[in-house]
Design an enzyme around this catalytic site. Structure first.
Site, PDB file in Angstrom:
ATOM      1  CB  ILE A 465      -0.982  -0.005   1.194  1.00  9.85           C
ATOM      2  CG1 ILE A 465      -0.243  -0.026   2.543  1.00  9.85           C
ATOM      3  CG2 ILE A 465      -1.901  -1.208   1.112  1.00  9.85           C
ATOM      4  CD1 ILE A 465      -1.195   0.129   3.742  1.00  9.85           C
ATOM      5  N   GLY A 466       2.091   1.070  -0.462  1.00  8.83           N
ATOM      6  CA  GLY A 466       3.039   2.173  -0.460  1.00  8.83           C
ATOM      7  C   GLY A 466       4.139   1.923   0.548  1.00  8.83           C
ATOM      8  NE  ARG A 612      18.820  -7.825  10.050  1.00  2.00           N
ATOM      9  CZ  ARG A 612      19.185  -9.095  10.268  1.00  2.00           C
ATOM     10  NH1 ARG A 612      18.378 -10.082   9.929  1.00  2.00           N
ATOM     11  NH2 ARG A 612      20.331  -9.361  10.839  1.00  2.00           N
ATOM     12  CB  ILE A 613      15.870  -0.775   9.247  1.00  4.08           C
ATOM     13  CG1 ILE A 613      15.522  -0.150  10.613  1.00  4.08           C
ATOM     14  CG2 ILE A 613      15.253   0.038   8.108  1.00  4.08           C
ATOM     15  CD1 ILE A 613      14.053  -0.195  10.996  1.00  4.08           C
ATOM     16  CE  LYS A 617      16.716   5.575  -1.787  1.00  3.69           C
ATOM     17  NZ  LYS A 617      17.180   5.571  -3.189  1.00  3.69           N
ATOM     18  CB  THR A 618      10.892   1.310   1.621  1.00  3.96           C
ATOM     19  OG1 THR A 618      11.573   0.206   2.235  1.00  3.96           O
ATOM     20  CG2 THR A 618      11.155   1.275   0.137  1.00  3.96           C
ATOM     21  CE  LYS A 685      11.297  -4.754  17.839  1.00  3.74           C
ATOM     22  NZ  LYS A 685      11.464  -4.782  19.329  1.00  3.74           N
ATOM     23  CB  VAL A 687       9.086   1.585  11.034  1.00  3.61           C
ATOM     24  CG1 VAL A 687      10.273   0.927  11.669  1.00  3.61           C
ATOM     25  CG2 VAL A 687       9.083   1.369   9.521  1.00  3.61           C
ATOM     26  CD  GLU A 689      -0.363   0.607  12.372  1.00  3.60           C
ATOM     27  OE1 GLU A 689      -0.345   0.056  13.483  1.00  3.60           O
ATOM     28  OE2 GLU A 689      -1.300   0.504  11.563  1.00  3.60           O
TER      29      GLU A 689
END
Lengths: 729, 211, 316
Positions: A465-466, A612-613, A617-618, A685, A687, A689
């Site tokens: 959804i983006g 962990r990211i 960028k997204t 996890k 991010v 929200e």
């Protein structure tokens, strides 16, 4: 694959592709207008017809009669379908109000008919020719008026003896805050194209949760789920408004069934805000008692909200169970029956409005204690669930977020005394708030294919959804299979693919990539077997499978045909033994015009602790977008209720203001370098929200710091400040 | 890497995605197939020049330019977000100027040069602004994106032409492509995903390159 | 949107005559407001007269002083015109404070003067509204009225005129030139152009059926410092809660018009006489007889403070 033990080392930890700031793989399509959204599917050979909805113009009551004759006779009209024509319909298990109303009317702009015509222009014109006679009933539309005497929803959550501890506390706060009804206001309106082939229905739509939709469409239309296919590869924003089946899907399906032709419909913007769901308004009472040194001894958070009969409360108190320490605690919700449109999830339901209140209360309490607001939060940090100290947090770095943010933002330059910093015509202030959102995980499946070209194709009904799902899923599969990302193809949003977590509750990224991880583990095993490797010690890298001295190209495994496997990640009890949450510190600087009280945000920083990211960028975009929505909630967004007529008055994008470019300064985001081994094999996890949770309060606290005016009723518009501004008469 | 604009379709699937439509727009038959001889509504013969190509259409006179592009020419890059001039998702360039295509009738635009997002660039031949949006992640859901990009291209042109804005400090001085100018001028393009900060960076990069 | 027939006008007089001959006709120029309203069937013309081909899109210097602005000059071009920027800055500023770049590119000078209220009840055809449906009542009174009028309102209507440009033109004493169906022309001072709602809020201007705006003229420049201050919730692309247009002279005298508070750009001569004494005195005269609602009472101090801020800024 079952995930029930803390993760050790796995191929994702290589971070050759995962964790890298990869450009969105769907980017070239989106920037050229060639990604296909719901209303844009087109078949040159089918006789597509256009639908247009008709909505109730009363909030509650009954339809006495409908005169469809003029509409039916209008140029180009193929048919009109009302509840009467539609036959008996069920209701989706996740819907509160029925999606096609009549004769009973449950809310304003509840859909009562679809007009189907040869063209959009004809359908729209004919829709206004339907004459409806109503018998209106009295409704309840005013939350504040209904608040009195409402008991707990279920039972309150109690730890210790709150009342006594609060009464005995050295320093106390007892304040009430309000948040208004809010609209998701995603850019793409709800839209669907439905087509029947015999008993089988296909709906091209815009929806966050494909498997839920299949179930609820089937339930509403009383057909077997196996006869429903839902396709939604691109979604023009959702924020919760597209979690559930909405009227567009049902109207399109009924219109298509009645005409025997494909029918498409998009909800008109001025209709959408009362027709669909919204984030319900809340009234929140917060009481905090503390020792003089700042240690919280008692904390209570009660939240009032309203909904249609059988609707849920807005759970604005949940974070208060977990965010700060304190031996004596009370939280609970109270739900009024209101006849406004259905309240339901909007980005970070519960926590978003809850933290808007709680984090002002913390700022106020810090001031009463004479403490720096960051120090006050640090004093009350907890590494365990305060209601159950045997349950530690899996990973919690709230204090680090606050400290790093303070350093980066220049917090030490803040003047704790409000209304003391002036820059030209602007009163300047900075504010901080903690962000908190639980980490939810959802069962998630995927199918992966390896073909003879060495391309891995991932198929899952996960949605993007983006959020960047296409990209992080491609990264996951590339990492697992030792391929460059260009060799991975991702197909999403089709119910013929394995059911995935879907997009909601910030569970999507972690859960869906974990599902892809599971499928890729299986694919690795299958490939290793086919190539005669011992799968345990295989390395997948550079398009090869290696074990000891032996190496073989990945393509070799598919030389006799595609290798196809499927798996689903399922989550065990780690969430029960360990509290999994995400944390943030939000910093905001505002200027408040000393004359007019217009508030403009000048600087923003969020520091996030969220495992962990997967793609900085997204993920960063998710957070800055959430921060932007937080500014909207703080300063401008409010669905205005007409409590006489029972509807949201400002029901378009001119009346319901969301932030525009000029409202948003450069935004900075810092992700703490961390992993959470309890969350999934991805150690990630959510991010999406978290980035919203607390931002509104950081703005409110900055406004207070700038002006000395404590506004407890959102949004903080100039009318709430102007008469109290320094120098005001 | 590709994503499912190329779904394998069987006949039951019925629908084809937008990216395969470039060729189709040239086929008038696809347009004529639109049922329109239903009487009552006034029909008009309209010629539109879109992305350098002339199209002859027979349209309900009520058809907006946006609906003509999307429903009749199948150029669905221009988006319908609000249909009331309140969001900017439908922004196209008409004779080089950005316009909300939802608030103008197709018939009012005969003889004009209309440029849509599809006319700016294609996935394998990106316009510099499109490339900059990818690089700076100036989007999320992608729905407002074509409008943002059309607007962004026009905004840099407006700044170059010296057209002032609400935030221009001195009406008699030249205009620069500052962050503040970009933000003000782009404010007619709402992005609910909140990519504003990144969009400014993308535009700044393109503005710099243009010198 | 109801079906309509469509023609392209050949000349202003012909357009006026065609409109007079067909009571259901409307002129369409930019279309940015009319089409918005037609989609909602708030406007239901049976015939559209497209006037975009009439020229009328230049700004001419009047030999005796002043400018003649063609009716079809787009808002962008009017705001960007060098003469307007230099001599009538308040007009440039007012236009640039309104709408968006896209809308200003299409919206015309005449169309902007004729744009209709943004009252949310006017916009919802299911709600009573005397302006949309005379005699049906006003739902805004007692309803959500935060954006709406505080002065010059009536029992029938509390709507505001949403135009920024018109506030700039009002403070500059512009004149509206028209041609009637019988080819006669007239000049209407902007002070008389817009009406107060009274009992007939659906009649918003003094234009007669078919009467067609051909130009707006500005008198010779009056010098002074020009400021347009627009106050709104979000920083751009929003209608004014209050706007203040001022032309202030070195000696402390000046002019002020206020937007966002009335059915027309609000200017009170007696208030201008008070300008040298400051915002409080001037605002008192400007807002004499005001009847704010609970929701919009904040506009009273806001007008004073916005004006005060402009005076401070100008005089410092």
């Amino acid at each position: 694959m079952k995930f029930d033990k803390p993760e050790t080392t796995n191929p994702i930890d290589q971070l050759k592709v995962v964790g890298q700031a990869v450009d969105r793989v769907d980017g070239p399509l989106k920037v050229t207008g060639t990604a296909t959204y719901a209303y844009e599917w087109h078949d040159p050979d089918s006789r597509l017809a256009y639908g247009y909805p008709v909505g109730s113009t009363i909030a509650k009551g009954r339809i006495v009669s409908m005169d469809l004759s003029r509409a039916r006779a209008a140029p180009g009209v193929v048919t009109v379908v009302t509840a009467e024509e539609a036959g008996e319909l069920g209701k989706g298990s996740r819907n509160v109000a029925t999606l096609l109303g009549g004769p009973d009317i449950e809310h304003y702009h509840q859909a009562i008919a679809i007009v189907v015509a040869e063209s959009f222009e004809q359908a729209r014109a004919a829709a206004s020719l339907i004459q409806v006679t109503y018998q209106a009933a009295d409704g309840k539309f005013d939350l504040a008026a209904e608040r009195e005497g409402l008991g707990p929803t279920g039972s309150d959550d109690k730890v210790g003896e709150f009342e006594t501890a609060f009464a005995n506390a050295a320093v106390r706060l007892d304040e009430t805050y309000t948040t208004p009804d809010q609209s998701h206001a995603m850019m793409e309106p709800h839209a669907s194209l439905a087509s029947w082939d015999g008993d089988k229905l296909t709906i091209w739509t815009s929806n966050q949760m494909i498997a839920w939709s299949v179930e609820d469409i089937a339930k509403t239309l009383k057909i077997p789920p196996a006869d429903v296919r839902v396709v939604s590869p691109y979604i023009g924003g959702g924020f919760g408004s597209k979690l559930f089946v909405r009227s567009d899907m049902i109207l399109a399906a009924l219109g298509a069934r009645a005409t025997g032709r494909p029918v498409k419909i998009a909800l008109p913007r001025p209709f959408l805000m009362n027709n669909t769901t919204h984030r319900p308004a809340t009234i929140q009472r917060i009481r905090i008692g503390a020792e003089r040194g700042g240690k919280i001894t008692a904390i209570a958070h009660e939240g009032w909200s309203g909904n249609l009969p059988d609707g849920e409360p807005e759970n604005a108190v949940d974070q208060t169970k977990l965010l700060y320490a304190g031996a004596h605690r009370l939280t609970g919700t109270r739900l009024a029956t209101l006849d406004l449109p259905e309240g339901n999830a909007m980005r970070a339901p519960g926590e978003a409005p809850g933290l808007m209140a709680l984090e002002i209360a913390m700022d106020e309490m810090a001031e009463r204690l004479g403490l720096d607001p960051i120090d006050f939060r640090v004093i009350n940090d907890t590494q365990v669930d305060p209601g159950n100290p045997n349950r530690p947090f899996s990973h919690r770095q709230l204090v680090e977020c606050l400290r790093i943010g303070a350093e980066r933002f220049g917090w030490s330059a803040r003047n704790a005394r409000p209304a003391t910093v002036r820059e030209g015509r602007w009163l300047k202030g900075i504010g901080v708030a903690a962000g908190f959102r639980n980490n939810l995980t959802m069962k998630s499946g995927a199918r992966v294919r390896l073909d003879g070209r060495g391309v891995v194709t991932v198929e899952t009904d996960m949605t993007d959804i983006g959020t960047g799902s296409y990209t992080i899923i491609a990264q996951t599969a590339a990492e697992m299979m030792g391929l460059p990302i260009e060799r991975v193809e991702v197909r999403l949003g089709d119910s013929t693919f394995p059911a995935a977590a879907g997009s909601g509750g910030q569970w999507g990224a972690n859960s869906a990539t974990a599902g892809v991880y599971a499928a890729c583990v299986k694919l690795r095993e299958t490939v290793a077997q086919r190539l005669g490797f011992n799968s345990k010690d295989c390395v997948f890298a550079d398009g090869e499978v290696r074990s000891g001295d032996r190496r073989a190209p990945l393509t070799q495994a598919a030389s006799n045909g595609e290798v196809v496997v499927e798996d689903t990640i399922e989550f065990g009890d780690l969430r029960k033994t360990h509290q999994q949450s995400t944390f943030a510190a939000h910093f905001v600087e505002v200027g408040v015009d000393a004359a007019t009280a217009e508030t403009r945000v000048r600087r923003m920083l969020s520091v996030c602790s969220a495992g962990r990211i997967l793609n900085p960028k997204t993920a960063r975009s998710q957070v800055i977008g959430a921060m932007t929505m937080g500014v909207g909630g703080a300063l401008m967004e409010e669905l205005a209720v007409d409590t006489r007529r029972g509807f949201f008055v400002n029901h378009d994008l001119a009346g319901y203001e969301v932030p525009v470019h000029a409202d948003i300064p450069h935004q900075e985001v810092i992700f703490l370098d961390e992993v959470d081994v309890m969350s999934s094999p991805m150690k990630a996890k959510g991010v999406g929200e978290l980035g919203l949770c607390g931002v509104g309060a950081a703005v409110a606290n900055a406004v207070y710091n700038a002006t000395g005016i404590r506004v407890r009723n959102y949004p903080i518009t100039l009318d709430k400040l102007i008469t109290q501004l320094p120098g005001a008469a | 890497m590709s994503v499912p604009h190329d779904f394998e379709l069987n006949r039951r699937d019925l629908m084809v995605g937008g990216s395969t439509l470039a060729a189709m727009t040239a086929v008038p038959a696809a347009v004529k197939a639109q049922p329109n001889s239903t009487g009552g509504a006034a029909l008009s013969n309209i010629s539109l020049t879109v992305n350098g190509q002339a199209h002859a259409l027979e349209l309900d006179t009520r058809t907006t330019l946006l609906d003509a592009l999307r429903e009749h020419l199948h150029l669905t890059g221009s988006k319908k977000g609000c249909d009331h001039g309140q969001c900017g998702a439908c922004t196209v360039l008409i004779d080089g100027r950005r316009v909300n295509s939802c608030l103008t009738l197709a018939i009012m635009n005969e003889g004009m040069e209309i440029t849509t997002i599809e006319g700016l660039g294609a996935p394998d031949q990106l316009h510099p602004m499109q490339a900059a949006f990818i690089k700076h992640d100036g989007y999320q859901c992608g729905y407002c994106t074509p409008g943002q990009i059309c607007s962004g291209v026009a905004v840099l042109g407006e700044i170059k032409a010296g057209i002032p804005s609400h935030v221009t400090p001195d009406l008699m001085q030249p205009v620069t492509a500052s962050d503040e100018e970009i933000r003000e001028r782009m404010s007619g393009n709402i992005c609910r995903c909140g990519a504003y900060s990144n969009i400014v960076e993308a535009m700044t990069e393109v503005a710099g390159r243009q010198g | 949107m109801r079906a309509f027939t469509y023609e392209r006008a050949a000349s202003p007089v012909q357009a006026a005559a065609a409109a007079a001959a067909n009571p259901g006709a409307k002129f369409i120029a930019g279309g940015t407001n009319l089409l918005d309203l037609m989609k909602l069937e708030i406007e239901t013309p049976s015939h559209l007269i497209d006037v975009n081909g009439l020229g009328l899109d230049t700004i001419e210097t009047i030999p005796e002083g002043g400018l003649r602005i063609g009716a079809l000059v787009r808002n962008t071009d009017l705001a960007a015109d060098e003469r307007v920027r230099r001599d009538y800055g308040v007009l440039s500023r007012a236009i640039l404070a309104g709408a968006s770049g896209q809308l200003r590119n299409r919206a015309t000078t005449a169309g902007n003067l004729l744009q209709r209220t943004r009252c949310p009840y006017f916009y919802d055809t299911a709600q009573p509204c005397n302006k949309r449906q005379p005699g049906s009542g006003c739902s805004a009174i007692g309803g959500f009225s935060r954006q709406l009028g505080i002065v010059g309102t009536s029992e029938a209507c509390i709507a505001t005129n949403p135009s920024d440009m018109a506030v700039g033109l009002r403070v500059l004493d512009a004149t509206i030139e028209t041609v009637k169906p019988d080819a006669t022309t007239r000049r209407i001072p902007i002070a008389e152009f817009h009406r107060l709602p009274g009992d007939t809020p659906h009649i918003e201007t003094v234009l007669e059926p078919g009467e067609f705006i051909t130009a707006v003229t500005l008198p010779s420049p009056v010098g002074g410092k020009h400021v347009y201050r627009k106050v709104r919730d979000r920083a751009s692309y929003a209608f004014a809660l209050v706007s203040v247009a001022t032309v202030l002279q070195q000696d402390g005298t000046g002019r002020v018009a206020v937007g966002g508070i009335a059915h027309k750009p609000w200017r009170v001569e007696a208030a201008e006489a008070e300008l040298p004494r400051g915002a409080k005195a001037a605002a008192e005269r400007l807002l004499a007889g005001a009847k704010p609602t609970h929701d919009n009472a904040f506009k009273m101090p806001l007008v004073e403070r916005a004006l005060g801020s402009v005076l401070d800024e100008t005089r410092s």
